[in-house]
Design a protein around this motif. Structure first.
Motif, PDB file in Angstrom:
ATOM      1  N   THR A  68       0.823  -1.212   0.000  1.00 62.40           N
ATOM      2  CA  THR A  68       0.000   0.000   0.000  1.00 62.40           C
ATOM      3  C   THR A  68       0.853   1.255   0.000  1.00 62.40           C
ATOM      4  O   THR A  68       0.572   2.218  -0.726  1.00 62.40           O
ATOM      5  CB  THR A  68      -0.927   0.000   1.235  1.00 62.40           C
ATOM      6  N   TYR A  69       1.910   1.261   0.803  1.00 63.47           N
ATOM      7  CA  TYR A  69       2.754   2.450   0.867  1.00 63.47           C
ATOM      8  C   TYR A  69       3.420   2.737  -0.467  1.00 63.47           C
ATOM      9  O   TYR A  69       3.476   3.887  -0.923  1.00 63.47           O
ATOM     10  CB  TYR A  69       3.815   2.309   1.962  1.00 63.47           C
ATOM     11  N   PHE A  70       3.946   1.694  -1.121  1.00 67.82           N
ATOM     12  CA  PHE A  70       4.601   1.906  -2.404  1.00 67.82           C
ATOM     13  C   PHE A  70       3.610   2.377  -3.469  1.00 67.82           C
ATOM     14  O   PHE A  70       4.003   3.057  -4.418  1.00 67.82           O
ATOM     15  CB  PHE A  70       5.338   0.642  -2.850  1.00 67.82           C
ATOM     16  N   GLY A 107       5.050  -7.438  -4.066  1.00 65.80           N
ATOM     17  CA  GLY A 107       3.995  -6.538  -3.588  1.00 65.80           C
ATOM     18  C   GLY A 107       4.353  -5.076  -3.830  1.00 65.80           C
ATOM     19  O   GLY A 107       3.494  -4.266  -4.199  1.00 65.80           O
ATOM     20  N   GLN A 108       5.619  -4.730  -3.634  1.00 63.57           N
ATOM     21  CA  GLN A 108       6.048  -3.347  -3.874  1.00 63.57           C
ATOM     22  C   GLN A 108       5.902  -2.968  -5.339  1.00 63.57           C
ATOM     23  O   GLN A 108       5.455  -1.875  -5.675  1.00 63.57           O
ATOM     24  CB  GLN A 108       7.502  -3.180  -3.419  1.00 63.57           C
ATOM     25  N   GLY A 136      -0.590   2.128  -8.028  1.00 63.62           N
ATOM     26  CA  GLY A 136      -0.647   3.521  -7.599  1.00 63.62           C
ATOM     27  C   GLY A 136      -0.520   4.486  -8.759  1.00 63.62           C
ATOM     28  O   GLY A 136      -1.270   5.475  -8.866  1.00 63.62           O
ATOM     29  N   ILE A 137       0.436   4.213  -9.656  1.00 64.88           N
ATOM     30  CA  ILE A 137       0.616   5.084 -10.819  1.00 64.88           C
ATOM     31  C   ILE A 137      -0.620   5.044 -11.713  1.00 64.88           C
ATOM     32  O   ILE A 137      -1.043   6.067 -12.267  1.00 64.88           O
ATOM     33  CB  ILE A 137       1.879   4.671 -11.601  1.00 64.88           C
ATOM     34  N   ALA A 138      -1.237   3.851 -11.846  1.00 64.81           N
ATOM     35  CA  ALA A 138      -2.448   3.750 -12.661  1.00 64.81           C
ATOM     36  C   ALA A 138      -3.589   4.568 -12.066  1.00 64.81           C
ATOM     37  O   ALA A 138      -4.269   5.319 -12.777  1.00 64.81           O
ATOM     38  CB  ALA A 138      -2.864   2.284 -12.789  1.00 64.81           C
ATOM     39  N   VAL A 139      -3.792   4.444 -10.751  1.00 61.53           N
ATOM     40  CA  VAL A 139      -4.904   5.143 -10.102  1.00 61.53           C
ATOM     41  C   VAL A 139      -4.667   6.646 -10.069  1.00 61.53           C
ATOM     42  O   VAL A 139      -5.513   7.447 -10.509  1.00 61.53           O
ATOM     43  CB  VAL A 139      -5.109   4.599  -8.671  1.00 61.53           C
ATOM     44  N   VAL A 158      -2.091  10.693  -1.081  1.00 60.13           N
ATOM     45  CA  VAL A 158      -2.222  10.795   0.381  1.00 60.13           C
ATOM     46  C   VAL A 158      -3.256   9.795   0.886  1.00 60.13           C
ATOM     47  O   VAL A 158      -3.058   9.141   1.922  1.00 60.13           O
ATOM     48  CB  VAL A 158      -2.604  12.234   0.799  1.00 60.13           C
ATOM     49  N   GLY A 159      -4.372   9.656   0.152  1.00 59.35           N
ATOM     50  CA  GLY A 159      -5.398   8.690   0.559  1.00 59.35           C
ATOM     51  C   GLY A 159      -4.864   7.274   0.616  1.00 59.35           C
ATOM     52  O   GLY A 159      -5.179   6.508   1.543  1.00 59.35           O
ATOM     53  N   ILE A 160      -4.026   6.909  -0.354  1.00 58.74           N
ATOM     54  CA  ILE A 160      -3.431   5.569  -0.371  1.00 58.74           C
ATOM     55  C   ILE A 160      -2.485   5.394   0.817  1.00 58.74           C
ATOM     56  O   ILE A 160      -2.474   4.345   1.474  1.00 58.74           O
ATOM     57  CB  ILE A 160      -2.695   5.331  -1.693  1.00 58.74           C
TER      58      ILE A 160
END
Length: 510
Positions: free
Chosen positions: A286-288, A414-415, A422-425, A452-454
């Motif tokens: 999630t962080y990555f 996972g990373q 993340g980049i897609a969203v 920030v939400g992620i």
């Protein structure tokens, strides 16, 4: 239950050997972000189309992610030193081939090979740390690894900008790859001399080829629509996601069947009985998804929206990269004392820093943004260092040595998946607003808010884990099943750093 015999005294050269691993890890992770600022140079110097540029970036991430778990398992079975050196040699040769590529098509081919080689190297590093270090030394070693993970990703845009500014846009993209050569050659030569020759733990185990095919096809189906989200404009690409779920579900069932039949699985599902591993892997994923997105978005906005050069764009993230190094160094020492509390603090710092960048975009638009965002990025960088380093330590420190490579592969897969997702969203949020309204400032703010939400989601996971530990501490030892030829006996896994509270001594992970 049997206890694993004590290992011989630690190799006196272990810290130098760690340096070799970290040098190889640095250049392989640097290549996930350094190419981003070289795309205009690639278009001008090689005539690369937008589709080719996309594959140069996403193809590396794709093959990197696909290779991690199988390569980690091969290292567990056949020896991590050999797997590391083969991967590093292949990465160095592929980097040379990328720099010499005479056409866009050949560049893509060599880039895919380079990503595969990077995926071979990465899990061996975490496995070698498990073998070379014990107790508090292991926490420090993972702390330094966390520093490299954070800094290499953040330093990519700066390194790329410096190279292109020095060489010029026509050939600057080639030096983005050539820069790997001296580091790769030096690390390989040092590795031959310094890396320890531990005996392989699974010489008599069969390699789970069908498991590799199931996992590889599942990860491919999951990552393809994510890494190609901007290039594949139709909605049909999302049909691959349920296919990915079916394949990964089949992989889980197959691995469980392998264990019941007494055969060595590709991934020991018993690892997920370790709460520290399961929660740590989820937090990392999630962080990555939020962390790596920021550099993609920020570089895009500064160059296309504000008019920064590649070098100026890279320099703006220097506060984050420097602070991340400091934070990770501190985190490697403090994790033994504070455990998951440090991850919570770090995630809060990253979220606060990114909100500060949003405010800077609103109040100081234009070319002064780099200066206005320096302090928020400094705060976010410290938070990132306090997140990546301690979370890596807490996630892997209780994993048995004979499964360390595969476990490291799972964590880093996972990373990679998180980064692509993340980049897609966040990219979709940014480009959708830009297409509908044409306001880059607002698009940037909405993209940062999504990131920030992620990161807040990762923070919620960390807080939940911390509260669960306070109510119901993880048992002092877990049992992770051993492979065939080991009488099916379980292996006792000692407690990791600060699993039960501040100040608890760090025990060996096996």
């Amino acid at each position: 239950m049997t206890t694993v015999p004590a290992r011989p005294a630690p190799d006196e050269r272990r810290w130098k050997a760690l340096g070799v691993c970290l040098a190889a890890g640095f250049i392989s992770l640097l290549d996930t972000s350094i190419v981003n600022v070289a795309l205009p140079s690639l278009e001008r110097g090689l005539g690369a189309s937008e589709a080719t540029q996309s594959w140069v970036v996403s193809g590396y991430a794709l093959t990197f992610g696909l290779a991690l778990v199988p390569a980690g398992r091969l290292g567990d079975m056949r020896g991590r030193r050999q797997a590391f050196l083969i991967g590093l040699a292949l990465f160095t040769v592929a980097s040379l081939a990328c720099g010499l590529a005479a056409s866009p098509s050949w560049l893509v081919v060599f880039r895919l090979i380079q990503g595969t080689a990077a995926g071979m190297v990465a899990p061996q590093t975490s496995g070698l740390i498990q073998q070379m270090f014990q107790g508090s030394e292991r926490a420090k070693a993972f702390g330094v690894l966390g520093t490299v993970i954070g800094v290499s990703t953040a330093a990519g845009p700066l390194a790329g900008g410096l190279l292109i500014d020095a060489v010029g846009t026509d050939d600057g993209w080639r030096w983005v790859f050539f820069v790997n050569l001296p580091i790769g050659v030096a690390a390989f030569a040092a590795g031959l001399r310094l890396l320890p020759r531990y005996p392989a733990t699974g010489k008599h185990e069969e390699f789970d080829l069908f498991g590799v095919l199931l996992l590889g096809s599942g990860v491919l189906a999951l990552m393809l629509p994510l890494v190609q989200e901007q290039q594949w404009t139709g909605r049909e690409k999302w049909a691959l996601l349920p296919v990915a779920l079916v394949l990964l579900g089949g992989f889980w069932a197959w691995e469980k069947r392998q264990g019941l039949r007494g055969r060595a699985p590709l991934v020991d599902l018993g690892l997920f009985s370790l709460r520290s591993f399961t929660l740590g892997a989820l937090i990392s994923l999630t962080y990555f998804a939020g962390f790596t997105t920021v550099f993609f978005l920020y570089a895009l906005y500064l160059q296309n929206g504000v008019g920064y050069s590649a070098l100026a764009s890279g320099l703006t993230v220097l506060p984050f990269a420097a602070a991340s190094a400091v934070g990770a160094a501190a985190g490697g020492r403090l994790v033994v004392r504070f455990g998951r509390k440090l991850v919570v603090l770090g995630l809060g710092g990253v979220a606060l820093g990114l909100l500060g960048v949003m405010v800077a975009v609103e109040l100081v638009p234009g070319r002064n943004l780099g200066w206005a965002s320096a302090l928020p990025l400094l705060v976010g960088g410290i938070g990132s260092g306090l997140t990546v380093s301690p979370n890596t330590t807490l996630t892997l420190t209780r994993v048995p040595v004979h499964r360390a490579g595969a476990a490291g592969g799972v964590l880093q897969t996972g990373q990679r998946v998180g980064s692509a997702a993340g980049i897609a969203v966040v990219g979709s949020v940014y480009f959708a607003h830009l297409a509908n309204h044409g306001r880059t400032d607002t698009a940037m703010q909405l993209g940062l808010l999504s990131a920030v939400g992620i990161i807040v989601l990762a923070l919620v996971l960390a807080v939940a884990d911390l509260r669960e530990r306070q109510v119901r501490p993880e048992p002092a030892a877990e049992t992770v099943g051993r492979g065939p030829g080991q009488s099916g006996a379980g292996e006792t896994v000692g407690r990791g750093p600060a699993e039960g509270g501040a100040g608890e001594a760090v025990q060996p992970g096996t």
